[in-house]
Enzyme design. Structure first.
Site, PDB file in Angstrom:
ATOM      1  N   PHE A  76       4.941   4.319  -3.959  1.00 12.93           N
ATOM      2  CA  PHE A  76       3.579   4.494  -3.453  1.00 12.93           C
ATOM      3  C   PHE A  76       3.477   5.905  -2.905  1.00 12.93           C
ATOM      4  O   PHE A  76       4.153   6.257  -1.938  1.00 12.93           O
ATOM      5  CB  PHE A  76       3.291   3.466  -2.361  1.00 12.93           C
ATOM      6  CG  PHE A  76       1.841   3.379  -1.955  1.00 12.93           C
ATOM      7  CD1 PHE A  76       1.024   2.391  -2.468  1.00 12.93           C
ATOM      8  CD2 PHE A  76       1.306   4.282  -1.044  1.00 12.93           C
ATOM      9  CE1 PHE A  76      -0.312   2.306  -2.094  1.00 12.93           C
ATOM     10  CE2 PHE A  76      -0.021   4.206  -0.663  1.00 12.93           C
ATOM     11  CZ  PHE A  76      -0.837   3.212  -1.177  1.00 12.93           C
ATOM     12  N   VAL A  77       2.658   6.729  -3.544  1.00  8.58           N
ATOM     13  CA  VAL A  77       2.571   8.149  -3.180  1.00  8.58           C
ATOM     14  C   VAL A  77       1.112   8.573  -3.048  1.00  8.58           C
ATOM     15  O   VAL A  77       0.314   8.337  -3.959  1.00  8.58           O
ATOM     16  CB  VAL A  77       3.250   9.045  -4.241  1.00  8.58           C
ATOM     17  CG1 VAL A  77       3.090  10.514  -3.872  1.00  8.58           C
ATOM     18  CG2 VAL A  77       4.719   8.705  -4.396  1.00  8.58           C
ATOM     19  N   HIS A 107      -4.046  10.681   5.491  1.00  8.76           N
ATOM     20  CA  HIS A 107      -4.784  10.465   6.746  1.00  8.76           C
ATOM     21  C   HIS A 107      -6.297  10.506   6.539  1.00  8.76           C
ATOM     22  O   HIS A 107      -7.041  10.869   7.445  1.00  8.76           O
ATOM     23  CB  HIS A 107      -4.362  11.489   7.800  1.00  8.76           C
ATOM     24  CG  HIS A 107      -2.882  11.588   7.985  1.00  8.76           C
ATOM     25  ND1 HIS A 107      -2.120  10.530   8.446  1.00  8.76           N
ATOM     26  CD2 HIS A 107      -2.012  12.605   7.730  1.00  8.76           C
ATOM     27  CE1 HIS A 107      -0.850  10.901   8.489  1.00  8.76           C
ATOM     28  NE2 HIS A 107      -0.760  12.146   8.051  1.00  8.76           N
ATOM     29  N   GLN A 108      -6.731  10.108   5.354  1.00  9.39           N
ATOM     30  CA  GLN A 108      -8.166  10.046   5.061  1.00  9.39           C
ATOM     31  C   GLN A 108      -8.579   8.665   4.545  1.00  9.39           C
ATOM     32  O   GLN A 108      -9.715   8.477   4.122  1.00  9.39           O
ATOM     33  CB  GLN A 108      -8.541  11.112   4.030  1.00  9.39           C
ATOM     34  CG  GLN A 108      -8.247  12.542   4.467  1.00  9.39           C
ATOM     35  CD  GLN A 108      -8.482  13.534   3.342  1.00  9.39           C
ATOM     36  OE1 GLN A 108      -9.477  13.468   2.631  1.00  9.39           O
ATOM     37  NE2 GLN A 108      -7.554  14.455   3.168  1.00  9.39           N
ATOM     38  N   GLY A 109      -7.647   7.718   4.548  1.00  8.43           N
ATOM     39  CA  GLY A 109      -7.963   6.369   4.102  1.00  8.43           C
ATOM     40  C   GLY A 109      -7.698   6.094   2.640  1.00  8.43           C
ATOM     41  O   GLY A 109      -7.898   4.967   2.173  1.00  8.43           O
ATOM     42  N   HIS A 110      -7.222   7.090   1.897  1.00  8.52           N
ATOM     43  CA  HIS A 110      -7.006   6.882   0.461  1.00  8.52           C
ATOM     44  C   HIS A 110      -5.839   5.928   0.191  1.00  8.52           C
ATOM     45  O   HIS A 110      -5.884   5.159  -0.774  1.00  8.52           O
ATOM     46  CB  HIS A 110      -6.768   8.214  -0.238  1.00  8.52           C
ATOM     47  CG  HIS A 110      -7.928   9.153  -0.134  1.00  8.52           C
ATOM     48  ND1 HIS A 110      -9.178   8.850  -0.635  1.00  8.52           N
ATOM     49  CD2 HIS A 110      -8.039  10.391   0.432  1.00  8.52           C
ATOM     50  CE1 HIS A 110     -10.006   9.853  -0.401  1.00  8.52           C
ATOM     51  NE2 HIS A 110      -9.344  10.800   0.245  1.00  8.52           N
ATOM     52  N   GLU A 157       9.476  -3.161  -2.075  1.00  5.42           N
ATOM     53  CA  GLU A 157      10.872  -2.743  -2.185  1.00  5.42           C
ATOM     54  C   GLU A 157      11.181  -1.663  -1.153  1.00  5.42           C
ATOM     55  O   GLU A 157      10.706  -0.536  -1.257  1.00  5.42           O
ATOM     56  CB  GLU A 157      11.136  -2.204  -3.596  1.00  5.42           C
ATOM     57  CG  GLU A 157      12.564  -1.722  -3.831  1.00  5.42           C
ATOM     58  CD  GLU A 157      12.751  -1.156  -5.230  1.00  5.42           C
ATOM     59  OE1 GLU A 157      13.623  -0.292  -5.413  1.00  5.42           O
ATOM     60  OE2 GLU A 157      12.011  -1.582  -6.136  1.00  5.42           O
TER      61      GLU A 157
END
EC number: 2.3.1.48
Length: 416
Positions: free
Chosen positions: A251-252, A259-262, A286
């Site tokens: 997860f990247v 820090h913008q909710g994305h 994982e």
């Protein structure tokens, strides 16, 4: 001599400079607060490439530019330095050779050629795979909150609104035309921003990906341009008797978009996508990093509250009385409905119980403490069973206090 050689050592995290590059025309559309989208940023980790010490030897004034076309992720590599150590006994590290093992071989070292690729790809690149969701945020500098998922229903209104930026999510697999090659360009971010991250095996056919893009509209031409934000990868494992367990592996979200909710938008899309698939039994994670675990907790908590769990009387039945009877059946039914892994589900219910707990009622507090300790005992049974009774009590007490403090922190971040 050691002091002299020290001058030739560079921190690879600091000298590897990353940048998502847009055409001058597209860059000019960004407002001041959005300039970070095209600013240089540095990796969090480089040890998979340059070794555990994350040092590069043999150069002074070292600057490694690894730039990406912001949508297609075509790469440009430039290595410059003020001085290079001339020594046969302690030769300088081979930088390009180290990077070459981890990026596709079609990168360019010509800035002119790279800018041509950026310009061409800006007009022709389209996300690969099936669009499964979108949301809108106000342009940076505009007041107000993002439109969230309501943006998906706005359709043409979003496209015509210059005050908002739309973000789109696309699902892809190895069978998606062109995605295997695209993935080879984006997977470097796993190494650079996930501790312990590694590349997935392309010979494992079942991998699934959801990729998040920022979509912009060129005002005069109406051309859409797409800019990579991040992605998530999952792998389905067989789950008895005839379903699958989805394991979230990577997860990247790139630093300019953090820090913008994305991250929450991407996670929630994955979660909803998983709920809609009848063959999926549950979603597991994982080895989550702490930051991702916090993101997951916040969004899972909000989801359960939205679903009305705290209003269900069964949440409060038999707290502190052990796993038995109707409460066990209720928990199992809810957990299966929302496909949440057992340990995560237990933690979520404990946090919601703590949030609702009458902390001025000693009996309620004691029941809650026993409830949590019982779960901790089950989870750590092998270790605790080898302790004396007193050691076990002390260990459980310390663990309970630590867990409650963490619950307070997470609840504070989630609900204020």
């Amino acid at each position: 001599m050691a002091e002299t050689l020290e001058e030739w050592i560079s921190d690879s995290n600091q000298v590897l400079n990353l940048q998502m590059v847009r055409t001058p025309e597209d860059a000019s559309l960004l407002q001041y607060e959005e300039q970070q989208n095209i600013d240089v940023f540095n990796p969090a980790f480089t040890y998979p490439i340059f070794g555990d010490n994350e040092k590069i030897f043999g150069y002074k004034g070292l600057d490694i530019k690894l730039h990406f076309a912001s949508g297609s992720l075509r790469q440009y590599l430039d290595i410059s330095y003020d001085a290079k150590l001339a020594s046969s006994t302690t030769p300088p590290d081979e930088i390009e050779g180290a990077l070459y093992k981890f990026i596709p071989p079609d990168y360019t070292k010509s800035e002119v050629e790279f800018q041509k690729r950026v310009a061409g790809d800006a007009e022709t690149f389209k996300p690969l795979g099936e669009k499964i969701g979108s949301y809108a945020h106000p342009s940076a500098g505009r007041k107000g909150k993002g439109q969230g998922d309501s943006g998906m229903a706005a359709g043409k209104a979003i496209e015509d609104n210059e005050d908002v930026v739309e973000y789109e999510m696309y699902k892809a697999t190895w069978s998606t035309p062109g995605f295997r090659e695209y993935h080879r360009r984006m997977q470097i971010f796993v190494l650079l921003f996930i501790e312990g991250g590694s590349y997935v095996h392309e010979d494992e056919d079942a991998w699934e990906f959801i990729v998040l893009y920022e979509r912009r509209t060129r005002p005069d031409s109406g051309i859409f341009t797409y800019h990579f934000v991040g992605y998530v990868s999952v792998y389905p494992f067989w789950c008895y008797p005839d379903r699958v367990r989805l394991r979230l592996s990577q997860f990247v979200i790139l630093p300019p978009y953090q820090h913008q909710g994305h991250g929450s938008k991407l996670y929630n899309m994955l979660f909803r996508h998983m709920l809609d698939r009848s063959e999926v039994a549950e979603l597991t994670i994982e080895d989550p990093a702490e930051a991702f675990e916090d993101l997951r907790d916040r969004n899972d908590l909000r989801f359960l509250v939205k679903e009305g769990i705290v209003k269900d009387p069964m949440l409060y039945v038999d707290v502190g009385k052990g796993k038995r009877g109707s409460r066990v059946e209720w928990e199992l039914a809810i957990r299966r409905k929302y496909k949440i892994a057992q340990r995560q589900f237990d933690r979520l219910l404990e946090m919601l119980l703590f949030r609702q707990l009458d902390k001025g009622n000693p009996d309620k507090v004691k029941a809650y403490r026993l409830h949590v300790k019982a779960r901790l005992y089950r989870f750590n049974y092998e270790m605790l069973s080898q302790m004396t009774v007193e050691e076990r009590k002390e260990a459980l007490a310390k663990t309970y206090e630590s867990v409650v403090e963490d619950y307070k922190r997470i609840l504070g971040m989630t609900f204020g």
